[in-house]
Design an enzyme around this catalytic site. Structure first.
Site, PDB file in Angstrom:
ATOM      1  N   GLU A 119      32.346  71.788  24.032  1.00 14.99           N
ATOM      2  CA  GLU A 119      33.665  72.378  23.748  1.00 14.99           C
ATOM      3  C   GLU A 119      34.022  72.046  22.312  1.00 14.99           C
ATOM      4  O   GLU A 119      33.334  71.243  21.664  1.00 14.99           O
ATOM      5  CB  GLU A 119      34.715  71.873  24.749  1.00 14.99           C
ATOM      6  N   HIS A 234      46.985  75.768  23.094  1.00 21.79           N
ATOM      7  CA  HIS A 234      45.615  76.188  23.398  1.00 21.79           C
ATOM      8  C   HIS A 234      45.418  77.549  22.755  1.00 21.79           C
ATOM      9  O   HIS A 234      46.280  78.413  22.870  1.00 21.79           O
ATOM     10  CB  HIS A 234      45.403  76.258  24.914  1.00 21.79           C
ATOM     11  N   ARG A 278      41.014  72.431  18.206  1.00 23.38           N
ATOM     12  CA  ARG A 278      41.938  73.394  18.799  1.00 23.38           C
ATOM     13  C   ARG A 278      43.092  73.785  17.878  1.00 23.38           C
ATOM     14  O   ARG A 278      43.521  74.937  17.850  1.00 23.38           O
ATOM     15  CB  ARG A 278      42.524  72.721  20.043  1.00 23.38           C
ATOM     16  N   HIS A 339      50.182  73.936  25.624  1.00 26.73           N
ATOM     17  CA  HIS A 339      49.175  73.452  26.571  1.00 26.73           C
ATOM     18  C   HIS A 339      49.317  71.970  26.892  1.00 26.73           C
ATOM     19  O   HIS A 339      49.220  71.575  28.047  1.00 26.73           O
ATOM     20  CB  HIS A 339      47.800  73.745  25.966  1.00 26.73           C
ATOM     21  N   ARG A 374      44.772  66.706  20.418  1.00 27.67           N
ATOM     22  CA  ARG A 374      43.855  66.155  21.423  1.00 27.67           C
ATOM     23  C   ARG A 374      42.514  66.881  21.393  1.00 27.67           C
ATOM     24  O   ARG A 374      42.460  68.115  21.343  1.00 27.67           O
ATOM     25  CB  ARG A 374      44.478  66.286  22.820  1.00 27.67           C
TER      26      ARG A 374
HETATM   27  C1  SIN Z   1      40.101  74.244  28.433  1.00 28.78           C
HETATM   28  O1  SIN Z   1      39.424  74.425  29.436  1.00 28.78           O
HETATM   29  O2  SIN Z   1      39.940  74.850  27.381  1.00 28.78           O
HETATM   30  C2  SIN Z   1      41.167  73.196  28.487  1.00 28.78           C
HETATM   31  C3  SIN Z   1      40.565  71.869  28.537  1.00 28.78           C
HETATM   32  C4  SIN Z   1      41.481  70.882  27.896  1.00 28.78           C
HETATM   33  O3  SIN Z   1      42.678  71.098  27.848  1.00 28.78           O
HETATM   34  O4  SIN Z   1      40.983  69.875  27.397  1.00 28.78           O
END
Ligand code: SIN
Length: 452
Positions: A119, A234, A278, A339, A374
């Site tokens: 990610e 997000h 993010r 988010h 975060r």
């Molecule tokens: C996501 O699945 O993109 C959210 C995961 C997160 O908030 O860390």
């Protein structure tokens, strides 16, 4: 308020996501616990978490590398000691979840090891998922089952009205049930695990219960709050009625973001493009949306293909299709959405707030691990690590004092058998009684095994 509407417990836990359930389970080995929650036990942000839980479990990975990525995403504003604790203790917290029955996805290869996904802003794949994109649901279900099995006292449909403070110490809370009845819970320690406040915003990925009740009550009681200005957006919520999170893991699988002309623009903002931190991705999208007079950008997952999308992201696939988009064939409109609140009730490394008697863990706590932004999939991890620490520190006699207030007052009475491990103090509190039906804190419990 009459005595009929007053109950007493050792530890009052407010909130039933991963932090509250973890704290209740660990404390119930040696203390009376009452867990209260605003609606149903299984409701809250945890169960909607799609992207998973990050941890340096792979032998080729390390806590140091995870910490570096966490610090980098946090834009220089993380508390390094807290980040070290998170990344070093994370694997143990994940193994506890596995021991509770959380079936994280495996590779399906010959060694059937856990599937580690990538990610944004992670330097290597280290994210565990369950059920593809239903990680939070798997974790919540396992914890709820363990709480039920342990017979922990639970009150559903009970909202936090205010914390009770006497002589500068939190001594419990006032609650209101769905029919408007008020009651007071008096507790030797109160742990807030009430999550964030996404409902403050017009676009959010959070459920209806995320209304910031715990942080607001802590503020009214005089607890120190910190980093409230850092609310994470997000980058990719479906821009359709009932807005729905499209996990960052979809970009981890290769989806790209395009403007309404179909042009990729994220590589111009950061060499990591779709997998930049993010905040970088959300800001770049917001700028393009401004230039498009507010119209959403497009998430192009067509390169992943319909079959893989359905297999890997069953929950998202169903929701996107229900909203009328065939995302295996055409890009879908997305927008940033509120988010996660990085700020909250300030705590130390053991969940202690600035108010004696008050602990906090999970999204409502500001431990310092997230800084200004975060890192993806560090939220479930933070809750699991620090909720357990808060309870363990309190049980060992060093919790629930005020942050920086020197030797702590003890939150509840624990009786430890003679000759047990040093550091587990025999606490006196108001009523130290041995509980023959419960194992001592030094003893593993079958329903909640000790870390491997
Ligand atoms: C996501 O699945 O993109 C959210 C995961 C997160 O908030 O860390």
């Amino acid at each position: 308020m009459g005595a009929r509407n007053e109950v007493h417990t050792d530890l009052l836990v407010v909130g039933s996501g991963i932090a509250g359930l973890t704290a209740a389970l660990r404390a119930s080995r040696t203390a009376d616990v009452l867990l209260v929650t605003k609606t149903e036990l299984a409701e809250g942000s945890t169960r909607y978490a799609q992207g998973g839980i990050a941890g340096a479990l792979d032998p080729a990975d390390s806590a140091a590398a995870h910490a570096r990525d966490t610090l980098g995403a946090g834009a220089g504003l993380c508390d390094e000691a807290a980040v070290r604790v998170l990344c070093e203790e994370g694997p143990t917290a994940i193994r506890r979840l596995i021991d509770l029955g959380v079936a994280f996805d495996r590779t399906g290869g010959p060694d059937s090891s856990y599937a580690m996904c990538l990610e944004g802003a992670h330097s290597r794949p280290r994210i565990l998922h369950a059920g593809g994109d239903a990680t939070g649901r798997a974790i919540e279900n396992a914890l709820v089952a363990a709480v039920r099995e342990r017979g922990i006292a639970v009150r559903e449909q009970s909202a936090l009205v205010d914390l009770r403070v006497e002589d500068g110490r939190v001594v419990g809370a006032e609650l209101m049930t769905a029919d408007g009845t008020r009651c007071v819970v008096r507790a030797r320690a109160t742990l807030l695990a009430t999550g964030g406040a996404g409902q403050l915003f017009s676009h959010t990925t959070n459920p209806a219960v995320s209304t910031g009740d715990g942080i607001a009550a802590a503020a009214r009681a005089g607890a120190a709050l910190e980093d409230l200005e850092f609310y994470q957006f997000h980058p990719t919520a479906l821009a359709a009625p009932g807005s729905f999170l499209i996990s960052e893991a979809v970009r981890g699988e290769g989806a790209v973001v395009r403007d309404e002309q179909g042009r990729r623009f994220l590589p111009e903002h950061d060499p990591r493009a779709e997998l930049a931190p993010r905040d970088v991705v959300a800001r770049a999208i917001a700028r393009v949306m401004d230039a498009q007079e507010g119209r959403p950008v497009l998430l192009d997952a067509t390169g992943i293909g319909s079959i893989r999308l359905r297999e890997r992201f069953p929950t998202i696939d169903a929701a996107v299709r229900a909203a009328g988009f065939d995302w295996g064939r055409v890009p879908v409109p997305v927008t940033p959405a509120a988010h996660y609140w990085m700020g909250g009730v300030r705590t130390d490394l053991d969940g202690r707030t600035s108010l004696p008697g008050l602990l906090a863990a999970g999204e409502c706590a500001r431990t310092g691990v997230h800084g200004a932004n975060r890192l993806a999939s560090n939220s479930l991890l933070e809750a699991a690590v620090f909720a357990a620490r808060a309870v363990e520190a309190a049980l060992s006699g060093c919790g629930a004092g005020a942050v920086g207030a020197g030797p702590a007052e003890v939150p509840w009475a624990v009786s430890v058998p003679a000759g047990s491990a040093p550091g587990l103090s025999v606490l006196t509190g108001t009523a130290a009684t041995a509980r023959p039906d419960r194992p001592s804190p030094a003893e593993p419990s079958p329903a909640e095994p000790s870390p491997a």
